[in-house]
Design a protein around this motif. Structure first.
Motif, PDB file in Angstrom:
ATOM      1  N   THR A  16      -4.440   3.570 -69.900  1.00 34.03           N
ATOM      2  CA  THR A  16      -4.954   2.077 -69.183  1.00 34.03           C
ATOM      3  C   THR A  16      -3.350   1.693 -69.141  1.00 34.03           C
ATOM      4  O   THR A  16      -3.562   2.052 -70.385  1.00 34.03           O
ATOM      5  CB  THR A  16      -6.042   1.941 -68.914  1.00 34.03           C
ATOM      6  OG1 THR A  16      -6.348   2.222 -70.447  1.00 34.03           O
ATOM      7  CG2 THR A  16      -7.090   2.910 -68.229  1.00 34.03           C
ATOM      8  N   GLU A  20      -5.954   0.125 -72.801  1.00 33.69           N
ATOM      9  CA  GLU A  20      -6.998  -0.997 -72.391  1.00 33.69           C
ATOM     10  C   GLU A  20      -8.766   0.391 -72.730  1.00 33.69           C
ATOM     11  O   GLU A  20      -8.329   0.953 -71.397  1.00 33.69           O
ATOM     12  CB  GLU A  20      -6.907  -2.079 -71.945  1.00 33.69           C
ATOM     13  CG  GLU A  20      -6.253  -3.785 -72.223  1.00 33.69           C
ATOM     14  CD  GLU A  20      -7.020  -3.801 -73.097  1.00 33.69           C
ATOM     15  OE1 GLU A  20      -7.893  -3.799 -73.804  1.00 33.69           O
ATOM     16  OE2 GLU A  20      -5.813  -4.585 -74.341  1.00 33.69           O
ATOM     17  N   LEU A  22     -10.760   0.482 -70.627  1.00 31.29           N
ATOM     18  CA  LEU A  22     -11.476  -0.194 -69.344  1.00 31.29           C
ATOM     19  C   LEU A  22     -11.806   1.221 -68.132  1.00 31.29           C
ATOM     20  O   LEU A  22     -12.291   1.022 -66.699  1.00 31.29           O
ATOM     21  CB  LEU A  22      -9.977  -0.318 -68.156  1.00 31.29           C
ATOM     22  CG  LEU A  22      -9.531  -1.713 -69.220  1.00 31.29           C
ATOM     23  CD1 LEU A  22      -8.025  -2.649 -68.097  1.00 31.29           C
ATOM     24  CD2 LEU A  22      -9.988  -2.964 -68.636  1.00 31.29           C
ATOM     25  N   ILE A  23     -12.024   1.678 -68.416  1.00 33.19           N
ATOM     26  CA  ILE A  23     -12.944   3.119 -67.940  1.00 33.19           C
ATOM     27  C   ILE A  23     -14.120   3.396 -67.762  1.00 33.19           C
ATOM     28  O   ILE A  23     -14.273   3.911 -69.749  1.00 33.19           O
ATOM     29  CB  ILE A  23     -11.983   4.477 -68.151  1.00 33.19           C
ATOM     30  CG1 ILE A  23     -10.480   4.045 -67.251  1.00 33.19           C
ATOM     31  CG2 ILE A  23     -12.507   5.829 -66.943  1.00 33.19           C
ATOM     32  CD1 ILE A  23      -9.439   5.525 -67.825  1.00 33.19           C
ATOM     33  N   GLU A  53     -12.233   6.249 -73.018  1.00 27.19           N
ATOM     34  CA  GLU A  53     -12.187   4.619 -71.671  1.00 27.19           C
ATOM     35  C   GLU A  53     -10.325   4.435 -71.619  1.00 27.19           C
ATOM     36  O   GLU A  53     -10.612   3.545 -70.860  1.00 27.19           O
ATOM     37  CB  GLU A  53     -12.833   3.646 -72.878  1.00 27.19           C
ATOM     38  CG  GLU A  53     -12.676   3.150 -74.407  1.00 27.19           C
ATOM     39  CD  GLU A  53     -12.646   4.052 -74.848  1.00 27.19           C
ATOM     40  OE1 GLU A  53     -12.110   4.511 -75.965  1.00 27.19           O
ATOM     41  OE2 GLU A  53     -13.312   5.239 -75.078  1.00 27.19           O
ATOM     42  N   ASN A  54      -9.664   5.088 -72.271  1.00 27.82           N
ATOM     43  CA  ASN A  54      -8.639   4.436 -71.828  1.00 27.82           C
ATOM     44  C   ASN A  54      -6.798   5.423 -71.556  1.00 27.82           C
ATOM     45  O   ASN A  54      -5.405   4.788 -71.524  1.00 27.82           O
ATOM     46  CB  ASN A  54      -7.848   3.683 -73.521  1.00 27.82           C
ATOM     47  CG  ASN A  54      -7.781   4.579 -74.577  1.00 27.82           C
ATOM     48  OD1 ASN A  54      -7.731   5.395 -74.277  1.00 27.82           O
ATOM     49  ND2 ASN A  54      -6.662   4.194 -75.423  1.00 27.82           N
ATOM     50  N   SER A  80      -5.873   3.817 -58.656  1.00 30.65           N
ATOM     51  CA  SER A  80      -6.271   2.109 -59.260  1.00 30.65           C
ATOM     52  C   SER A  80      -6.691   1.054 -58.458  1.00 30.65           C
ATOM     53  O   SER A  80      -7.744  -0.032 -59.119  1.00 30.65           O
ATOM     54  CB  SER A  80      -4.230   1.114 -59.583  1.00 30.65           C
ATOM     55  OG  SER A  80      -4.681   0.249 -60.110  1.00 30.65           O
ATOM     56  N   LYS A  84     -10.303  -1.465 -58.742  1.00 27.64           N
ATOM     57  CA  LYS A  84      -9.682  -2.320 -58.753  1.00 27.64           C
ATOM     58  C   LYS A  84     -11.233  -2.945 -57.990  1.00 27.64           C
ATOM     59  O   LYS A  84     -11.728  -3.581 -57.603  1.00 27.64           O
ATOM     60  CB  LYS A  84      -8.859  -2.508 -58.005  1.00 27.64           C
ATOM     61  CG  LYS A  84      -7.863  -2.947 -59.097  1.00 27.64           C
ATOM     62  CD  LYS A  84      -6.877  -3.856 -58.513  1.00 27.64           C
ATOM     63  CE  LYS A  84      -5.146  -3.272 -60.316  1.00 27.64           C
ATOM     64  NZ  LYS A  84      -4.046  -3.566 -59.165  1.00 27.64           N
ATOM     65  N   ARG A  89     -15.961  -6.377 -62.637  1.00 26.20           N
ATOM     66  CA  ARG A  89     -15.457  -6.640 -63.421  1.00 26.20           C
ATOM     67  C   ARG A  89     -14.109  -6.197 -64.440  1.00 26.20           C
ATOM     68  O   ARG A  89     -12.752  -6.389 -64.804  1.00 26.20           O
ATOM     69  CB  ARG A  89     -15.948  -6.146 -64.898  1.00 26.20           C
ATOM     70  CG  ARG A  89     -17.414  -6.610 -64.936  1.00 26.20           C
ATOM     71  CD  ARG A  89     -18.651  -5.813 -65.466  1.00 26.20           C
ATOM     72  NE  ARG A  89     -18.668  -4.524 -64.621  1.00 26.20           N
ATOM     73  CZ  ARG A  89     -19.199  -3.836 -65.529  1.00 26.20           C
ATOM     74  NH1 ARG A  89     -20.029  -3.871 -66.266  1.00 26.20           N
ATOM     75  NH2 ARG A  89     -19.370  -2.428 -64.820  1.00 26.20           N
ATOM     76  N   LEU A  90     -13.672  -4.847 -63.274  1.00 25.65           N
ATOM     77  CA  LEU A  90     -11.836  -3.936 -63.015  1.00 25.65           C
ATOM     78  C   LEU A  90     -10.492  -4.698 -62.048  1.00 25.65           C
ATOM     79  O   LEU A  90      -9.615  -3.696 -62.053  1.00 25.65           O
ATOM     80  CB  LEU A  90     -12.283  -2.661 -62.882  1.00 25.65           C
ATOM     81  CG  LEU A  90     -13.702  -2.183 -64.004  1.00 25.65           C
ATOM     82  CD1 LEU A  90     -13.720  -0.748 -63.756  1.00 25.65           C
ATOM     83  CD2 LEU A  90     -12.908  -2.122 -65.668  1.00 25.65           C
ATOM     84  N   PHE A  93      -7.737  -3.937 -63.262  1.00 27.63           N
ATOM     85  CA  PHE A  93      -7.273  -2.482 -63.961  1.00 27.63           C
ATOM     86  C   PHE A  93      -5.872  -2.318 -63.729  1.00 27.63           C
ATOM     87  O   PHE A  93      -5.280  -2.232 -61.900  1.00 27.63           O
ATOM     88  CB  PHE A  93      -7.954  -1.692 -63.390  1.00 27.63           C
ATOM     89  CG  PHE A  93      -7.871   0.004 -63.428  1.00 27.63           C
ATOM     90  CD1 PHE A  93      -8.500  -0.136 -65.245  1.00 27.63           C
ATOM     91  CD2 PHE A  93      -6.859   0.424 -63.256  1.00 27.63           C
ATOM     92  CE1 PHE A  93      -8.525   1.567 -65.012  1.00 27.63           C
ATOM     93  CE2 PHE A  93      -6.906   2.141 -63.515  1.00 27.63           C
ATOM     94  CZ  PHE A  93      -7.607   2.374 -64.737  1.00 27.63           C
ATOM     95  N   TRP A  95      -2.801   0.833 -64.179  1.00 26.54           N
ATOM     96  CA  TRP A  95      -2.101   2.559 -65.365  1.00 26.54           C
ATOM     97  C   TRP A  95      -0.834   1.615 -65.798  1.00 26.54           C
ATOM     98  O   TRP A  95       0.007   1.026 -65.483  1.00 26.54           O
ATOM     99  CB  TRP A  95      -1.915   3.392 -64.575  1.00 26.54           C
ATOM    100  CG  TRP A  95      -3.264   4.254 -63.765  1.00 26.54           C
ATOM    101  CD1 TRP A  95      -4.076   4.586 -62.772  1.00 26.54           C
ATOM    102  CD2 TRP A  95      -4.418   5.343 -64.420  1.00 26.54           C
ATOM    103  NE1 TRP A  95      -4.790   4.432 -62.417  1.00 26.54           N
ATOM    104  CE2 TRP A  95      -5.031   5.073 -63.492  1.00 26.54           C
ATOM    105  CE3 TRP A  95      -4.963   4.896 -66.021  1.00 26.54           C
ATOM    106  CZ2 TRP A  95      -6.868   6.158 -64.016  1.00 26.54           C
ATOM    107  CZ3 TRP A  95      -5.906   5.818 -66.606  1.00 26.54           C
ATOM    108  CH2 TRP A  95      -7.047   5.996 -64.988  1.00 26.54           C
TER     109      TRP A  95
END
Length: 150
Positions: A16, A20, A22-23, A53-54, A80, A84, A89-90, A93, A95
Motif C-alpha cells: 500500500t 499504510e 489499509l487492508i 495489512e500493508n 484500488s 475505495k 473508511r478506505l 486507499f 497502492w
C-alpha cells in the motif's frame, strides 16, 4: 501453423502507499478473489495470493502476450477502485507506485506458495521493508534505496 507456448511463473510483491495498514483482514478473502478474477480475465491465472495489512505477494502464470507492467497496472488500478468503493473508511486507499516482479522456476513453486501462505507469521518478526530488501538481494536486483519507497 506452429504453436507458441510458454510457462512463465512470476512472483509479484507490492505494498500500500507508504506501507499504510489499509487492508483489513476481514476484507482479504474478497480482495483476493477480486484480484484472482482480474488475473483470470487477462488469461494470467493466479496460483497463490497472500499478504498482510500493508502488502501483497502474488504467484501467477504470465500469458505470453501480456506484459508484466500491463498486468500489474490493471491489478492495482482495478483493485484500488474496488477497495475505495467497498468501505468509506478506505476512500483514500492507494497502492505504492512501484512493485517487485521476480521470475521463478517450477522447482521453486511449492516453496514460494508456502512462503506466501505464511506471510502473517513471517511479518511478526520481519518488516515489509526488510523482507523486500531481502527479496531484491535474493533475486539479484540492483536498486537505489531512495527510489524504492513511496
Amino acid at each position: 501453423m506452429p504453436q507458441s507456448l510458454s510457462n512463465i511463473l512470476l512472483h509479484f510483491v507490492f505494498s500500500t502507499k507508504n506501507r499504510e495498514p489499509l487492508i483489513p483482514p476481514e476484507l482479504e478473502p474478497e480482495l483476493y478473489a477480486y484480484i484472482a478474477a482480474i488475473h483470470k480475465n487477462m488469461a494470467c491465472p493466479l496460483l497463490k495470493i497472500g499478504g498482510t495489512e500493508n502488502h501483497l505477494h502474488i504467484l501467477c502464470l504470465l500469458e505470453r502476450v501480456v506484459t508484466v507492467s500491463k498486468l500489474l497496472e490493471e491489478v492495482k488500478k482495478s483493485s484500488s477502485k474496488w477497495i475505495k468503493n467497498k468501505d468509506d473508511r478506505l476512500a483514500g486507499f492507494a497502492w505504492q507506485v512501484g512493485y517487485g516482479a521476480f521470475s521463478i522456476g517450477m522447482s521453486n513453486m511449492e516453496a514460494l506458495e508456502q512462503y506466501i501462505m505464511r506471510q502473517k507469521t513471517h511479518h511478526q518478526q520481519v518488516s515489509f521493508e526488510d523482507e523486500y530488501r531481502a527479496l531484491l538481494k535474493k533475486y539479484r536486483v540492483e536498486w537505489d534505496e531512495k527510489y524504492v519507497w513511496d
